[in-house]
Motif scaffolding. Sequence first.
Motif, short mmCIF file in Angstrom:
data_model
loop_
_atom_site.label_atom_id
_atom_site.label_comp_id
_atom_site.label_asym_id
_atom_site.label_seq_id
_atom_site.Cartn_x
_atom_site.Cartn_y
_atom_site.Cartn_z
N LEU A 8 41.01 21.53 -36.61
CA LEU A 8 40.06 19.77 -37.02
C LEU A 8 40.88 19.04 -35.38
O LEU A 8 39.53 18.47 -35.06
CB LEU A 8 40.14 19.43 -37.70
CG LEU A 8 41.17 19.56 -38.82
CD1 LEU A 8 41.64 17.92 -37.92
CD2 LEU A 8 40.52 19.51 -40.04
N LEU A 9 41.86 19.40 -35.45
CA LEU A 9 42.89 18.70 -34.17
C LEU A 9 42.40 19.30 -32.54
O LEU A 9 42.03 18.41 -31.92
CB LEU A 9 43.90 18.39 -34.00
CG LEU A 9 44.62 18.49 -35.33
CD1 LEU A 9 46.10 18.14 -35.30
CD2 LEU A 9 44.72 16.62 -35.28
N ARG A 10 41.88 20.72 -32.80
CA ARG A 10 42.34 20.91 -31.15
C ARG A 10 40.49 20.60 -30.60
O ARG A 10 40.66 21.16 -29.16
CB ARG A 10 42.50 22.78 -31.50
CG ARG A 10 43.58 23.47 -32.03
CD ARG A 10 43.39 24.65 -31.86
NE ARG A 10 42.48 25.74 -31.43
CZ ARG A 10 42.56 25.96 -31.19
NH1 ARG A 10 43.51 27.13 -31.85
NH2 ARG A 10 40.95 26.97 -31.37
N ARG A 11 39.64 20.24 -31.28
CA ARG A 11 38.82 19.97 -30.69
C ARG A 11 38.14 18.40 -30.90
O ARG A 11 37.38 17.58 -30.32
CB ARG A 11 37.38 20.62 -31.07
CG ARG A 11 37.26 21.86 -30.71
CD ARG A 11 36.22 22.77 -31.28
NE ARG A 11 35.04 22.19 -32.13
CZ ARG A 11 35.52 23.48 -33.07
NH1 ARG A 11 35.09 24.35 -33.36
NH2 ARG A 11 34.63 22.62 -33.57
N LEU A 12 39.01 17.56 -31.08
CA LEU A 12 38.79 16.27 -31.94
C LEU A 12 39.30 15.04 -30.50
O LEU A 12 40.19 14.99 -29.99
CB LEU A 12 39.13 16.07 -33.31
CG LEU A 12 39.50 13.99 -33.43
CD1 LEU A 12 38.15 14.52 -34.21
CD2 LEU A 12 40.48 14.33 -34.29
N GLY A 150 47.90 15.30 -30.60
CA GLY A 150 47.56 16.33 -31.02
C GLY A 150 46.78 17.30 -29.94
O GLY A 150 45.99 15.87 -29.33
N GLY A 151 47.11 17.67 -28.88
CA GLY A 151 46.38 19.29 -27.95
C GLY A 151 44.94 19.72 -27.89
O GLY A 151 44.51 19.33 -29.09
N VAL A 152 44.20 19.23 -27.27
CA VAL A 152 42.89 19.61 -27.51
C VAL A 152 42.68 20.95 -26.54
O VAL A 152 42.39 20.27 -25.09
CB VAL A 152 41.77 17.97 -27.31
CG1 VAL A 152 40.27 18.58 -27.00
CG2 VAL A 152 42.44 17.10 -28.12
N GLU A 153 41.91 21.55 -26.45
CA GLU A 153 41.26 22.55 -25.95
C GLU A 153 39.64 22.31 -25.35
O GLU A 153 39.65 23.51 -24.67
CB GLU A 153 41.30 24.08 -26.54
CG GLU A 153 43.08 24.11 -26.97
CD GLU A 153 43.01 25.19 -27.85
OE1 GLU A 153 42.80 25.70 -28.95
OE2 GLU A 153 44.34 26.47 -27.56
N ALA A 154 39.00 21.96 -26.17
CA ALA A 154 37.42 21.71 -25.76
C ALA A 154 37.35 20.79 -25.68
O ALA A 154 37.42 19.59 -27.01
CB ALA A 154 36.95 22.65 -26.58
N TYR A 155 36.35 19.48 -25.33
CA TYR A 155 35.96 18.46 -25.61
C TYR A 155 33.96 18.01 -24.78
O TYR A 155 33.59 19.01 -24.75
CB TYR A 155 36.75 16.60 -25.33
CG TYR A 155 36.40 16.61 -23.87
CD1 TYR A 155 35.15 16.41 -22.47
CD2 TYR A 155 38.01 16.84 -23.40
CE1 TYR A 155 35.87 16.42 -21.17
CE2 TYR A 155 37.92 17.28 -21.76
CZ TYR A 155 37.01 16.41 -20.93
OH TYR A 155 36.55 15.92 -19.68
#
Length: 354
Positions: A8-12, A150-155
């Motif tokens: 949940l953190l990676r796309r937030l 937190g690191g994000v991989e997509a948005y």
Amino acid sequence: MPIARLHLLRRLSAPLLALLLGGCSTLDYYAHLGQGQWQLLQARQPVARLLADPATEPQLVRRLTLAQQARDFASSQLDLPDNRSYRLYADLGRPFVVWNLFATPEFSLEPELHCFPIAGCVAYRGYYQLGRARGGAALLRQQGLDTHIGGVEAYSTLGWFDDPLLNTMLRWNDQRLVAVIFHELAHQQYYLAGDTAFNESFATFVEREGLRQWHASRGEAQADDGERQRQRQQFVDLVLASRERLQRLYASELDAAAMRAAKQAEFERLRRDYRALRQREWGGNGRFDAWIESPLNNAKLLPFGLYDQWVPAFAALFAQHAGDWAAFYRAVAALGRLPQAERRAALDRLQAGG
């Protein structure tokens, strides 16, 4: 995402166009966002060109081919927007596309909000450079705030730009890659400014149901990750229970010193509860060890519960419309037009099967 981060953190991440159009606290931050988004757009290449190029690595060809099949399915079978999003590819040469900075007061679980014209108010600021996020966190800590990055991989940019597939997304397995394409296109289908739980629960339902239909259309058995999902839910439940206890603590009349000590005692309790659960039910599997053993504070707890809160309600709404995607989306939009209290009551009724 690495196991330690929880998916949940990676796309937030809020739509970056919203950030670009919104008022920023400093001109430097505004310029940073503009430059980062521009560089991402400039890095895009048509997937069709890469697939036709014999020099493209075979593994990349395989993943991009799968992504295009999922992209076609999303529009033809799930009635999601048919545009150039995810028909482009960009290799950014880094593990995350942005880093989100969360902040809360020392004795509160309410986030420091940042409000923008399109996205509404969101609980974080996004940075294209980790160093900038760390610098922003340091400034907030000087103000006495709890912070977490937190690191994000997509948005998603909600269709304002043609969002590309990113090298950061290809770190996922095939099922997660397909799922996130459905998830992010769902944000383009409908987005309610200022209601993160509504938006993410809606997109998560579309992701899950879309993935089920995707596997069925291909005659595939959906990957059985029930045990992993069970463990993840148990972990989330532990964190949510800790958050509730902290809420009661912060509403108490303790002085600052006593409250600070009780806060740290609660985090130690969370660690003990996790270790006991890991040994009692998971056979010692430590998939969340890195997260739980690293420093804990209020800001680190913010994202939990956002993605799943209303998924059963949207599932019930989908069933009410006999699995008709277009009718379902119209019903979602009708929910979104309700005042907040009425919308919450309607979701509660759906959640309860009413």
